[in-house]
Motif scaffolding. Structure first.
Motif: not given
Length: 444
Positions: A190-194, A196-203
């Motif tokens: 779900r997070f990757k769909e929203q 993409g590659d901009n995931l961060s440690p806060e997630m």
């Protein structure tokens, strides 16, 4: 060293604080009392210092064999001793995974040659090694480790038939890492769909969320109750999980116990903005409310043990993007002084620290003659100056990885001396070479 006389120490032990002398001979605490005058090879003036039983860390990852670019038993055991941890229990997700009795024996052989601290190693459970697991000797192995969440290699146990076999037949304590893999994967997608590659440690605590922890922990508790398994759930990270545990029985009567780790007591999700991947752990550091609930469960004895989950990675590995950076960090060197900082803030007593970091691990795992300052017990002892500040920096980190999530922290206490099985191994910032710990034994 055959004998040590410790004079005028303020002993923190078994719910009491008293000033006394301690005489150690041939590795054993021979006498505790005032005004002792035994001739000794070494005399320590401990006036003004607090003497604790050596901490027993029931969850570390020292990375040997196979991952020794991050850490090894020699370096990490020395870091542990500098932090007042005299005994450790190490996890099986090394390379190769510790899934056979032969591989388990190999790790004990390495420790016998290199570990400055006392040691034990968990036998690893996989989806297809139940026969090997059941060969584990209860008298000289601390327990069986089950990863009910993602891990290295073939160590994720997600086969219900296998879990039923382990919980129904395990000859000793079963320690579990509890995170529901299906929940984590769904959250990650779900997070990757929203993003993409901009995931961060806060997630991280949103992907590896409280629901994932509770689903898995409650499942483990249900299995343990069904089969009367001796279950120990590691690194509780959520408020909701604390409801699974009981404080109406004495520890030696409990069949289900739990552990809290230093990072879940110290950090919260507010710290990701500054610390980023340096506080990326599995299970994730979660909210301040979760942190306070865990601390309260430690104080009221629903959670029995404080440990570290010491899990070093290199600076280069942790400096990668969130998605690539591995979870885990080094904590053994600073665990005790971090808890002493909580004492200074009025959050926990010295007696409770000794209980959760020494007495309770010894009781929980039925460790033979360790975890207490008692006559006839092994001399695993730590002298601490509660009035000598200690600043954490990369220059004084002893873990092989060379960093700490506590960098820049000014702790109000310092470990002065550490005695392991009667040997003075650490004194005034200096480690002594050529002295090795002993294999832990268990009264089962």
């Amino acid at each position: 060293m055959s004998s040590i006389l410790i004079k005028s120490a303020t002993i923190v032990n078994e719910g009491k604080i008293v000033v006394s002398d301690v005489f150690v001979k041939n590795g054993i605490i021979e006498q505790i009392g005032p005004n002792l005058s035994h001739p000794a090879d070494k005399e320590i003036n401990a006036e003004g210092l607090h003497l604790f039983p050596g901490c027993i860390d029931d969850q570390v990852h020292f990375r040997e064999p196979g991952l020794t670019h991050k850490a090894d038993i020699f370096t990490e055991s020395r870091a542990a001793i500098a932090g007042g941890i005299t005994s450790f229990m190490e996890m099986p997700n090394t390379v190769p995974n510790t899934l056979t009795q032969e591989l388990l024996a190999d790790k004990y052989a390495i420790a016998a040659r290199t570990s400055a601290a006392n040691y034990s190693f968990f036998m690893g459970a996989g989806n297809d090694n139940l026969e090997e697991v059941l060969k584990t000797d209860p008298h000289n192995v601390c327990g069986i480790k089950v990863f009910m969440g993602s891990s290295t290699g073939n160590m994720l146990v997600d086969n219900e038939k296998t879990l039923e076999g382990i919980f129904s037949q395990a000859p000793i304590l079963v320690a579990t890492h509890c995170e529901d893999e299906a929940t984590i994967r769904a959250n990650a997608e779900r997070f990757k769909e929203q993003y993409g590659d901009n995931l961060s440690p806060e997630m991280h605590p949103l992907i590896r969320n409280a629901e994932a922890c509770f689903i898995s922990s409650s499942f483990a508790v249900g299995l343990a109750k069904k089969y009367d398994t001796r279950l120990h759930i590691l690194h509780i990270s959520t408020a909701i999980e604390t409801s699974l545990f009981d404080n109406t029985l004495p520890l030696n009567k409990k069949r289900i116990t739990a552990e809290a780790c230093i990072h879940h007591l110290w950090f919260s999700d507010a710290d990701y903005a500054e610390k980023g991947n340096w506080i990326k752990w599995n299970p994730a550091v979660k909210t301040a409310a979760d942190r306070e609930a865990i601390f309260q469960a430690v104080l009221d004895d629903r959670i029995d043990i404080i440990a570290t989950d010491h899990a070093p990675h290199t600076i280069e590995e942790k400096s990668q993007t969130y998605s690539k950076a591995p979870s885990g960090g080094p904590l053994v060197q600073h665990a005790l002084i971090a808890m002493l900082e909580f004492y200074k803030r009025g959050k926990i007593s010295l007696e409770k620290i000794a209980e959760k970091m020494a007495h309770s691990p010894a009781i929980c795992f039925q460790v033979d003659k360790r975890g207490f300052v008692r006559e006839g017990y092994w001399a695993d002892l730590v002298l601490v100056d509660l009035n000598k500040p200690y600043v954490v920096s990369r220059e004084n980190v002893l873990s092989k990885c060379g960093w700490s999530p506590f960098e820049g922290e000014v702790f109000g206490s310092t470990v002065i001396s550490t005695i392991v099985s009667g040997n003075l191994v650490y004194e005034n910032g200096q480690l002594k070479d050529g002295i090795y710990g002993k294999r832990l034994a268990f009264n089962r």
